[in-house]
Design a protein around this motif. Structure first.
Motif, short mmCIF file in Angstrom:
data_model
loop_
_atom_site.label_atom_id
_atom_site.label_comp_id
_atom_site.label_asym_id
_atom_site.label_seq_id
_atom_site.Cartn_x
_atom_site.Cartn_y
_atom_site.Cartn_z
N ASN A 251 -4.11 6.07 5.33
CA ASN A 251 -2.69 5.81 5.04
C ASN A 251 -1.90 5.39 6.26
OD1 ASN A 251 -3.31 6.43 2.45
ND2 ASN A 251 -2.02 8.25 2.30
N LEU A 252 -2.50 4.54 7.08
CA LEU A 252 -1.75 3.99 8.20
C LEU A 252 -1.04 2.71 7.76
CD1 LEU A 252 -4.31 4.20 11.15
CD2 LEU A 252 -2.66 5.89 10.39
N VAL A 253 0.06 2.40 8.42
CA VAL A 253 0.69 1.10 8.22
C VAL A 253 -0.08 0.12 9.08
CG1 VAL A 253 2.83 -0.22 8.31
CG2 VAL A 253 2.90 2.24 7.88
N LYS A 254 -0.89 -0.73 8.45
CA LYS A 254 -1.86 -1.52 9.22
C LYS A 254 -1.21 -2.62 10.03
CE LYS A 254 -5.83 -0.44 6.42
NZ LYS A 254 -5.07 0.23 5.33
N MET B 80 5.69 8.09 13.37
CA MET B 80 6.15 8.50 12.03
C MET B 80 6.12 10.02 11.92
SD MET B 80 4.51 5.63 9.52
CE MET B 80 4.94 6.43 7.98
N PHE C 202 -5.36 11.94 5.43
CA PHE C 202 -5.73 11.39 4.14
C PHE C 202 -7.11 10.72 4.17
CE2 PHE C 202 -1.20 11.40 4.70
CZ PHE C 202 -0.70 11.89 3.50
N PRO D 144 7.38 -2.53 7.76
CA PRO D 144 6.36 -3.22 8.57
C PRO D 144 5.32 -3.94 7.72
CG PRO D 144 6.66 -0.96 9.33
CD PRO D 144 7.42 -1.08 8.04
N GLN D 145 5.09 -3.44 6.50
CA GLN D 145 4.10 -4.08 5.63
C GLN D 145 4.58 -5.43 5.10
OE1 GLN D 145 1.71 -1.80 2.85
NE2 GLN D 145 2.83 0.03 3.37
N ALA E 162 2.21 9.34 3.30
CA ALA E 162 2.08 9.95 4.61
C ALA E 162 3.46 10.26 5.21
CB ALA E 162 1.30 9.03 5.54
N ALA E 163 4.39 9.31 5.06
CA ALA E 163 5.73 9.53 5.62
C ALA E 163 6.42 10.70 4.94
CB ALA E 163 6.56 8.26 5.47
N ARG F 212 -1.04 11.36 14.15
CA ARG F 212 0.26 11.31 13.47
C ARG F 212 0.63 12.70 12.94
NH1 ARG F 212 0.35 7.42 8.47
NH2 ARG F 212 -1.23 8.92 7.81
N ALA G 158 4.94 13.19 3.44
CA ALA G 158 4.26 14.42 3.84
C ALA G 158 4.71 14.86 5.21
CB ALA G 158 2.75 14.21 3.82
N ASP H 175 0.86 -1.18 0.00
CA ASP H 175 0.00 0.00 0.00
C ASP H 175 0.91 1.24 0.00
OD1 ASP H 175 -1.79 1.97 0.52
OD2 ASP H 175 -2.31 1.28 2.55
N MET I 102 -0.44 16.17 7.58
CA MET I 102 -1.41 15.85 6.53
C MET I 102 -2.26 14.65 6.93
SD MET I 102 -0.83 15.68 2.47
CE MET I 102 -2.23 15.46 1.36
N TRP J 190 9.84 2.70 8.04
CA TRP J 190 8.59 2.79 8.81
C TRP J 190 7.31 2.67 7.98
CZ3 TRP J 190 8.64 1.73 13.65
CH2 TRP J 190 9.84 1.90 14.35
N ALA J 191 7.38 2.98 6.69
CA ALA J 191 6.15 2.89 5.89
C ALA J 191 6.12 1.61 5.06
CB ALA J 191 6.03 4.10 4.96
N GLY K 215 -0.04 4.30 0.29
CA GLY K 215 -0.57 5.37 1.14
C GLY K 215 0.38 5.78 2.25
N PRO K 216 0.85 4.81 3.07
CA PRO K 216 1.77 5.18 4.15
C PRO K 216 3.05 5.85 3.65
CG PRO K 216 0.90 2.98 4.52
CD PRO K 216 0.43 3.41 3.16
#
Lengths: 291, 277, 263
Positions: free
Chosen positions: C89-92, C102, C85, B203-204, B185-186, C158, B188, B179, C83, B199-200, B181-182
């Motif tokens: 946009n979390l790391v699940k 983060m 979203f 972990p995935q 976010a990181a 975050r 941003a 994904d 920001m 970190w983004a 998305g993270p």
């Protein structure tokens, strides 16, 4: 501590279980590294030794291209072994896979079939070759092809059964509701759903069998492996260099072709357009350097 | 007239795609050529039947020596001699898995299109990786034995390269599918590239990475049979030596021990992988 | 202060998402941006923190040009801008706390962050951020185990953990049900008022926009077509922005809005 609980913050959960597991793994690794019978000085020689062999194979006199025809015919034999082995595996594993799928055959039959497939799978090709196929077919590529084929039955049969177990039950129910006979249900309700994925597995198995076939040459079961072993054992490095280049080129060509066909089969005939492929190369992580 | 009008609305049967018949034709031609005596490996079913007695001899040799009674009669007295080579195989597999998977982790981030720093690195890395993957484990073992002599060292080195190829490929494909998305976010939040990957992205894919590592460990136990044959240490060494002396009952016992080890490790590994992913 | 000076964005495919926008957003304002999907709302917001690079004009944040910033300066600008979203946009697969931390990466060294060796002060900031959005009890839970509304509040935490001066929210409630949407919008409003953080929110429900927007900016086809106080934006204004008559889909729902207003 008390301040934290007052504000309703949770207490950090302990990771004792995970930490113990990691510690256990670390201990096993340390034990293995300490007890393995390797002279540390020799380990230091490894990069230099590899460099020297590499130099002798490719740089000192260059690879010996006069060996090319022999290496190529060995590689072709390897490819043919892999092809026959894969074909045997594919043709036998398809019906066996149906018997091994819980949702198609009965629970007991599928269990027995899965155990048989697992047992076949557990024996590496090399053991099948030396213990069964070389006595049966004599030294040569036929023994190699049969060993690859038997092992492939095990791996492909298991994958086929797993794919069949993952199908959408709707079409099967519809076929049964319309009064289809069992064999018709399999042909029209199950097979169309699973065939693309299964054919993709066959191609993938072919790629693996090319690599596995190289091994079999070493024990005399045909293919390029024999040339590799002989040239290296007798320090004929320029010849070995040529053979290695042939192996690498042929394998990459087959992998690329097979990978392309597999993607076409799985994604459908349309494939990806040039624009989509270009967009697939874009990553949000590279956007900053672009702008 | 009405019947005509009704049929006129039916579409004409589309031309059948030539792909399937073409594929079957290609398959048959290559198979025939590969089987034939002139172009291929010369497959002869009759020979297999006449050689049947050879196989029977291997299975039950009729020899009195406990080491060579035949494949179907394992020599359990040989068991204690298999322990040390088995342990060596196990050690080699452990060390090679740790080193190989350790190297494969950063490599996978370089050859994934999501995390690669730039396209030149991406395609360069992929080219190197496909060469590493094209060389079979036995060939690495042959070359390394030629370089430093026989023993577990060249075996471990061969397994490491083999593992880097497998894990880097599988993991980079997993990273391709994360994904994004993270990652956005990181970025941003002002994170740099390394932090974003740590970190983004990591972990995935971490559970998959551990699963691939366990899978590689299984592969290494199997592969050690193979690389031992060329002198790169472990149980394969012993297996091949006994095979060369036609000690079929010893070979049989080694196969049984190996089978037990492989199945045991696979069972544990499958259990752990289920818990992870 | 955020300033757009004739800012334009043309995507590689040739789509002009932003056409010479000139705007000024003073510190501490709560701005809602409305418009149909594809009107350029997302691009406008992402031009502020440089997630979308400009192709013309400039955007400055507190006087610093976003367009001409190098990678390091860009990270510095972004560190002050939180920001949020639409898809959270979390790391699940990791804990809520790790997700919120983060937001502290910009002040944490690369080596420290590789080893997850955050300073206690940073962990404290992350915990306070979670407390502000009322999900601190979930700090050590995996993000995938949270409901949508909780996940979005973690997303807000975050952003807050960055200790930002500006908060950007791209359709923050589009994936949430109406009651949860109001909870999240009220969180944003409170953050704006209590902390004085400039807050810019993309929305497409006009009732939400009118309810929470101190100032409303309407966009159509990459241009600003309305810019005025929220209370003056009546139905006619929205019809002009959308270029069509309004439908039920443009509203989150009067009943829930009224209920939220009453509570």
């Amino acid at each position: 501590m008390t301040a934290a609980t007052m504000t309703g913050r949770p207490i950090r959960p302990s990771h004792a279980k995970r930490d113990m597991a990691l510690l256990g793994v670390a201990l096993v690794v340390v034990w293995a590294a300490v007890t393995v019978s390797i002279d540390p000085l020799k380990a230091l020689e490894l990069p230099g030794g590899i460099g020297l062999v590499f130099y002798k194979m490719f740089l000192e006199e260059g690879p010996d291209w006069s060996y090319l025809p022999k290496a190529t015919s060995g590689m072709v034999e390897s490819l043919q072994m892999a092809w026959i082995g894969t074909a045997i595996g594919a043709l036998l594993s398809l019906p066996l896979g149906f018997f091994g799928a819980k949702n198609v055959s009965s629970g007991l039959a599928s269990n027995i079939m899965r155990q048989i497939l697992n047992a076949i799978r557990a024996f590496p090709e090399i053991i099948l070759a030396i213990a069964i196929m070389i006595p049966l077919a004599g030294l040569g590529p036929v023994a190699g092809a049969l060993a690859l084929g038997l092992h492939s039955v095990g791996t492909l049969g298991k994958l086929t059964a797993e794919v069949i177990e993952g199908i959408d039950p709707g079409p099967v129910e519809a076929a049964r509701a319309s009064g289809a006979r069992p064999i018709q249900i399999q042909r029209w309700g199950v097979l169309p759903q699973v065939l693309p994925e299964i054919v993709a597995f066959w191609l993938y198995r072919f790629e693996i069998n090319i690599r596995a076939g190289a091994v079999l040459g070493v024990v005399g079961a045909g293919g390029i492996g024999f040339s590799l072993q002989q040239t290296l054992a007798f320090h004929r490095y320029p010849l070995a260099g040529t053979a290695i280049i042939v192996v690498v080129v042929a394998t990459i060509v087959v992998d690329t072709a097979s990978g392309w066909v597999r993607r076409r089969i799985i994604e459908g005939a349309g494939g990806r357009s040039a624009v989509e492929s270009a967009e697939a190369m874009n990553s949000p992580l590279r956007a900053d350097s672009a702008g | 007239m009405t019947a005509g009008a009704a049929t006129a609305r039916r579409p004409t049967r589309p031309r059948r795609s030539p792909v399937v018949p073409l594929g079957i034709a290609i398959f048959l031609v290559i198979s025939w050529a590969s089987l034939s005596k002139d172009f291929g490996i010369g497959f002869d079913l009759g020979k297999l039947i006449t050689n049947w007695s050879n196989l029977v001899t291997v299975l039950v040799t009729g020899s009195d020596s406990p080491a060579r009674r035949g494949l179907l009669i394992p020599n359990f007295a040989f068991l204690d001699q298999t322990f040390e080579p088995m342990l060596e195989t196990f050690r080699m597999a452990v060390i090679a898995s740790v080193l190989g998977c350790g190297v494969a982790l950063p490599v996978a981030f370089v050859v994934s299109r999501v995390t690669s720093p730039n396209l030149a690195t991406l395609f360069g890395g992929r080219a190197v990786l496909s060469v590493v993957r094209a060389i079979p484990d036995i060939l690495y073992a042959l070359v390394f034995v030629a370089a430093v002599g026989i023993g577990p060292l060249p075996g471990i080195a061969a397994l490491v390269l083999f593992n880097v190829g497998v894990v880097a490929k599988l993991l980079s494909e997993t990273i391709d599918g994360v994904d994004v998305g993270p990652i956005e976010a990181a970025r941003a939040g002002g994170a740099n590239r390394t932090q974003t990957v740590r970190w983004a992205v990591l972990p995935q894919v971490l559970p998959n990475y551990v699963a691939y590592s366990l899978y590689t460990f299984e592969l290494n136990i199997r592969a050690s049979t193979v690389i031992g044959i060329v002198g790169a240490g472990g149980i394969g060494n012993l297996l091949f030596a006994q095979y060369q002396f036609f000690n079929w009952s010893n070979v049989s016992l080694i196969i049984i021990v190996l089978f037990v080890l492989v199945v045991a490790i696979e069972t544990i590994s499958i259990f752990l992988r289920r818990r992870l992913v | 202060m955020i300033r757009f000076e004739d800012a334009s964005v043309t995507y590689p495919g040739g789509v002009q998402a932003l056409k010479g926008v000139t705007l000024e957003i003073p510190d501490g304002q709560m701005v809602v941006i409305v418009g149909l999907s594809g009107a350029g709302k997302s691009t406008l917001i992402r031009a502020i923190n440089g997630l979308v690079p400009l192709t013309g004009g400039d955007v400055t944040v507190d006087g610093v040009s976003v367009r001409h910033a190098n990678a390091r300066q860009l990270r510095q600008i972004r560190s002050k801008i939180g920001m949020i979203f639409q898809t959270f946009n979390l790391v699940k697969r990791t804990s809520v706390l790790n997700n919120v931390l983060m937001g502290r990466l910009h002040t944490t060294g690369t080596f420290r962050s590789l080893l997850a060796w955050y300073r206690p002060a940073d962990v404290e900031i992350a915990m306070r951020a979670l407390e502000r959005v009322d999900v601190v009890e979930k700090a050590y839970v995996r993000a995938s185990n949270l409901s949508g509304g909780q996940q979005q509040r973690v997303g807000i935490a975050r952003a807050l953990a960055q200790e930002p001066t500006i908060l950007l929210a791209d359709e923050p409630v589009a994936s949430l049900d109406p009651p949860t949407s109001h909870v999240v919008m009220r969180d944003l409003q409170r953050i704006n008022r209590d902390l004085g953080i400039t807050t810019i929110v993309n929305l497409h429900f006009l009732d939400l926009a009118r309810m929470y927007g101190e100032r409303i900016i309407g966009m159509r086809a990459g241009e600003v077509v309305y810019d005025g106080p929220g209370e003056q934006a009546d139905e006619k204004v929205f019809r002009d922005i959308y270029g069509r008559s309004l439908t039920a889909e443009d509203l989150m729902g009067e009943a829930t809005t009224a209920a939220a207003a009453a509570s």
